[in-house]
Motif scaffolding. Structure first.
Motif, PDB file in Angstrom:
ATOM      1  N   VAL A 124       0.847  -1.168  -0.075  1.00 17.84           N
ATOM      2  CA  VAL A 124      -0.151  -0.077   0.014  1.00 17.84           C
ATOM      3  C   VAL A 124       0.883   1.274   0.077  1.00 17.84           C
ATOM      4  CG1 VAL A 124      -1.691   1.210   1.161  1.00 17.84           C
ATOM      5  CG2 VAL A 124      -1.867  -1.372   1.175  1.00 17.84           C
ATOM      6  N   GLY A 125       0.343   2.147  -0.617  1.00 19.80           N
ATOM      7  CA  GLY A 125       1.113   3.315  -0.676  1.00 19.80           C
ATOM      8  C   GLY A 125       2.429   3.464  -1.257  1.00 19.80           C
ATOM      9  N   LEU A 126       2.856   2.709  -2.198  1.00 18.90           N
ATOM     10  CA  LEU A 126       4.305   2.547  -2.460  1.00 18.90           C
ATOM     11  C   LEU A 126       4.462   3.119  -3.827  1.00 18.90           C
ATOM     12  CD1 LEU A 126       4.804  -1.328  -1.564  1.00 18.90           C
ATOM     13  CD2 LEU A 126       5.001   0.858  -0.126  1.00 18.90           C
ATOM     14  N   THR A 127       4.578   4.546  -3.867  1.00 17.22           N
ATOM     15  CA  THR A 127       4.853   5.319  -4.959  1.00 17.22           C
ATOM     16  C   THR A 127       5.818   6.263  -4.810  1.00 17.22           C
ATOM     17  OG1 THR A 127       3.036   6.711  -4.246  1.00 17.22           O
ATOM     18  CG2 THR A 127       2.505   5.203  -5.863  1.00 17.22           C
ATOM     19  N   LEU A 128       7.057   5.809  -4.963  1.00 18.44           N
ATOM     20  CA  LEU A 128       8.122   6.702  -4.656  1.00 18.44           C
ATOM     21  C   LEU A 128       8.633   7.300  -5.766  1.00 18.44           C
ATOM     22  CD1 LEU A 128      10.451   4.559  -2.405  1.00 18.44           C
ATOM     23  CD2 LEU A 128       9.241   6.505  -1.990  1.00 18.44           C
ATOM     24  N   GLY A 129       8.108   7.655  -6.976  1.00 16.69           N
ATOM     25  CA  GLY A 129       8.898   8.620  -8.086  1.00 16.69           C
ATOM     26  C   GLY A 129      10.209   8.009  -8.237  1.00 16.69           C
ATOM     27  N   LEU A 130      10.758   8.739  -9.439  1.00 13.20           N
ATOM     28  CA  LEU A 130      11.918   8.627  -9.748  1.00 13.20           C
ATOM     29  C   LEU A 130      12.115   7.080 -10.131  1.00 13.20           C
ATOM     30  CD1 LEU A 130      14.749  10.809  -7.949  1.00 13.20           C
ATOM     31  CD2 LEU A 130      13.910  11.017 -10.174  1.00 13.20           C
ATOM     32  N   ALA A 131      12.641   6.498  -9.449  1.00  9.94           N
ATOM     33  CA  ALA A 131      13.037   4.834  -9.682  1.00  9.94           C
ATOM     34  C   ALA A 131      12.396   4.150  -8.537  1.00  9.94           C
ATOM     35  CB  ALA A 131      14.377   4.337  -9.994  1.00  9.94           C
ATOM     36  N   LEU A 132      11.381   4.442  -7.919  1.00 12.96           N
ATOM     37  CA  LEU A 132      10.900   3.594  -6.666  1.00 12.96           C
ATOM     38  C   LEU A 132       9.432   3.679  -6.523  1.00 12.96           C
ATOM     39  CD1 LEU A 132      12.259   2.125  -4.418  1.00 12.96           C
ATOM     40  CD2 LEU A 132      11.821   3.914  -3.189  1.00 12.96           C
ATOM     41  N   ALA A 133       8.617   2.601  -6.426  1.00 13.94           N
ATOM     42  CA  ALA A 133       7.443   2.639  -6.039  1.00 13.94           C
ATOM     43  C   ALA A 133       7.337   1.918  -4.520  1.00 13.94           C
ATOM     44  CB  ALA A 133       6.587   1.820  -7.057  1.00 13.94           C
ATOM     45  N   LEU A 134       6.631   2.838  -3.584  1.00 11.86           N
ATOM     46  CA  LEU A 134       6.415   1.909  -2.335  1.00 11.86           C
ATOM     47  C   LEU A 134       5.137   1.293  -2.147  1.00 11.86           C
ATOM     48  CD1 LEU A 134       7.116   5.133  -0.159  1.00 11.86           C
ATOM     49  CD2 LEU A 134       8.594   3.207  -0.228  1.00 11.86           C
ATOM     50  N   VAL A 159      11.852  -1.214  -6.366  1.00 11.79           N
ATOM     51  CA  VAL A 159      12.575  -0.456  -7.218  1.00 11.79           C
ATOM     52  C   VAL A 159      11.803  -0.828  -8.604  1.00 11.79           C
ATOM     53  CG1 VAL A 159      14.646   0.300  -8.657  1.00 11.79           C
ATOM     54  CG2 VAL A 159      14.651  -0.139  -6.426  1.00 11.79           C
ATOM     55  N   ILE A 160      11.421   0.314  -9.301  1.00  6.57           N
ATOM     56  CA  ILE A 160      10.735   0.116 -10.576  1.00  6.57           C
ATOM     57  C   ILE A 160      11.460  -0.393 -11.627  1.00  6.57           C
ATOM     58  CG2 ILE A 160       9.415   1.195 -12.537  1.00  6.57           C
ATOM     59  CD1 ILE A 160       8.245   3.092 -10.487  1.00  6.57           C
ATOM     60  N   GLY A 161      11.154  -1.469 -12.318  1.00  8.78           N
ATOM     61  CA  GLY A 161      12.100  -1.984 -13.455  1.00  8.78           C
ATOM     62  C   GLY A 161      13.258  -2.792 -12.979  1.00  8.78           C
ATOM     63  N   SER A 162      13.191  -3.246 -11.978  1.00 10.31           N
ATOM     64  CA  SER A 162      14.170  -4.387 -11.538  1.00 10.31           C
ATOM     65  C   SER A 162      13.528  -5.272 -10.222  1.00 10.31           C
ATOM     66  CB  SER A 162      15.226  -3.535 -10.917  1.00 10.31           C
ATOM     67  OG  SER A 162      15.058  -2.958  -9.517  1.00 10.31           O
ATOM     68  N   ASP A 163      14.252  -6.111  -9.788  1.00  2.42           N
ATOM     69  CA  ASP A 163      13.854  -6.911  -8.840  1.00  2.42           C
ATOM     70  C   ASP A 163      14.373  -6.311  -7.451  1.00  2.42           C
ATOM     71  OD1 ASP A 163      12.764  -8.842 -10.641  1.00  2.42           O
ATOM     72  OD2 ASP A 163      14.799  -9.732 -10.952  1.00  2.42           O
ATOM     73  N   LYS A 164      15.062  -5.281  -7.466  1.00  7.63           N
ATOM     74  CA  LYS A 164      15.497  -4.845  -6.018  1.00  7.63           C
ATOM     75  C   LYS A 164      14.377  -4.385  -5.161  1.00  7.63           C
ATOM     76  CE  LYS A 164      18.456  -1.213  -4.082  1.00  7.63           C
ATOM     77  NZ  LYS A 164      19.461  -0.024  -4.387  1.00  7.63           N
ATOM     78  N   THR A 165      14.216  -4.764  -3.903  1.00  7.77           N
ATOM     79  CA  THR A 165      13.459  -4.297  -2.998  1.00  7.77           C
ATOM     80  C   THR A 165      13.939  -3.602  -1.888  1.00  7.77           C
ATOM     81  OG1 THR A 165      13.418  -6.556  -1.629  1.00  7.77           O
ATOM     82  CG2 THR A 165      11.613  -6.038  -3.625  1.00  7.77           C
ATOM     83  N   ILE A 166      13.332  -2.432  -1.212  1.00  6.89           N
ATOM     84  CA  ILE A 166      13.953  -2.143  -0.043  1.00  6.89           C
ATOM     85  C   ILE A 166      13.110  -2.230   1.169  1.00  6.89           C
ATOM     86  CG2 ILE A 166      14.409   0.176   1.161  1.00  6.89           C
ATOM     87  CD1 ILE A 166      14.947   1.249  -1.609  1.00  6.89           C
ATOM     88  N   ALA A 167      13.932  -3.008   2.231  1.00  7.80           N
ATOM     89  CA  ALA A 167      12.955  -3.472   3.440  1.00  7.80           C
ATOM     90  C   ALA A 167      12.516  -2.569   4.370  1.00  7.80           C
ATOM     91  CB  ALA A 167      13.938  -4.233   4.358  1.00  7.80           C
ATOM     92  N   GLU A 168      11.249  -2.739   5.061  1.00  2.00           N
ATOM     93  CA  GLU A 168      10.449  -1.733   5.843  1.00  2.00           C
ATOM     94  C   GLU A 168      11.601  -1.343   6.818  1.00  2.00           C
ATOM     95  OE1 GLU A 168       8.121  -2.877   9.739  1.00  2.00           O
ATOM     96  OE2 GLU A 168       6.618  -2.696   7.796  1.00  2.00           O
ATOM     97  N   PHE A 169      11.536   0.084   7.344  1.00  4.77           N
ATOM     98  CA  PHE A 169      12.510   0.577   8.260  1.00  4.77           C
ATOM     99  C   PHE A 169      11.643   1.138   9.549  1.00  4.77           C
ATOM    100  CE2 PHE A 169      14.498   4.298  10.066  1.00  4.77           C
ATOM    101  CZ  PHE A 169      15.600   3.680  10.636  1.00  4.77           C
ATOM    102  N   THR A 170      11.889   0.663  10.713  1.00  3.66           N
ATOM    103  CA  THR A 170      11.316   1.290  12.004  1.00  3.66           C
ATOM    104  C   THR A 170      12.413   1.531  12.946  1.00  3.66           C
ATOM    105  OG1 THR A 170      11.157  -0.964  13.152  1.00  3.66           O
ATOM    106  CG2 THR A 170       9.259  -0.072  11.595  1.00  3.66           C
ATOM    107  N   GLU A 171      12.252   2.454  13.877  1.00  2.00           N
ATOM    108  CA  GLU A 171      13.151   3.100  14.855  1.00  2.00           C
ATOM    109  C   GLU A 171      12.079   3.545  15.760  1.00  2.00           C
ATOM    110  OE1 GLU A 171      17.245   4.961  15.885  1.00  2.00           O
ATOM    111  OE2 GLU A 171      16.939   4.087  13.794  1.00  2.00           O
TER     112      GLU A 171
END
Length: 211
Positions: A15-25, A192-204
């Motif tokens: 949900v809400g994965l729309t990061l612009g440039l080269a990323l979608a949240l 990441v759009i156009g690739s298999d790369k993912t970025i893990a959730e971050f919490t602190e």
């Protein structure tokens, strides 16, 4: 008595994965007798006393310094939790305060990363008064006028593409007043759009100290 629902917000990575440039949240009769009437009077007169005894007294407003910096290594965001205001004397939340709750304000300074798009908002922050067992989101938008009158600018959404440095206040309506609180910052996972790369959730988490 005022009732509030407390649930921990689970953010879906889809949900809400729309990061612009080269990323979608992807982120209620019978006839009443005298004894019955007497009993009713006793119940009605004792209930308010019980509620009054359980409600914590409202304190005086006090700002406490925190000075904790959160760094998101994947997005490049830096979030500084500058300070917090305990016992904010809100008229809007007067009932909550009278019933033993508290309005807590959090001042944050945000410097977004520049590699990706997307935004950072008050929705990324939640508060817990039971040592992290449950968290509840903020309601800053309900208190915009009071914050502005108190010369505390409400936090606006920060768009990463805009860069810069952004400072503002977040308002939490806490149902059960505690000595200390935990505030959690959470950022959804991403792909990441156009690739298999993912970025893990971050919490602190950051502790708000006693006033």
């Amino acid at each position: 008595m005022r009732t509030r629902t407390t649930v921990r917000t689970f953010r879906s990575a889809a949900v809400g994965l729309t990061l612009g440039l080269a990323l979608a949240l992807t982120g209620c009769g019978s006839e009443e007798t005298d004894s019955d009437a007497d009993a009713a009077v006793e119940v009605e007169s004792s209930a308010p006393a019980s509620e009054s005894a359980s409600a914590a007294p409202a304190g005086e407003e006090k700002e406490v310094t925190i000075g904790k910096t959160i760094k998101d290594p994947d997005m490049g965001d830096t979030i500084e939790v500058v300070s917090a205001v305990r016992d904010f004397p809100s008229t809007e939340e007067a009932d909550l305060i009278a019933e033993g709750g508290e309005v807590v304000l959090l001042q944050v300074k945000i410097k977004p990363g520049t590699e990706y798009g997307g935004r950072i908002s008050e929705g990324n922050f939640e508060i817990s008064w039971d040592q992290g067992a449950d968290f509840e989101g903020p309601d800053t938008r309900l208190m915009t006028e009071e914050l502005t009158a108190a010369k505390r600018t409400p936090l606006e959404d920060v768009q990463r593409r805009d860069g810069g440095e952004h400072t503002g206040w977040i308002a939490f309506q806490v149902e059960v007043k505690a000595d200390t609180y935990l505030v959690e910052y959470e950022r959804d996972g991403a792909k990441v759009i156009g690739s298999d790369k993912t970025i893990a959730e971050f919490t602190e988490q950051v502790e708000i100290p006693a006033s």
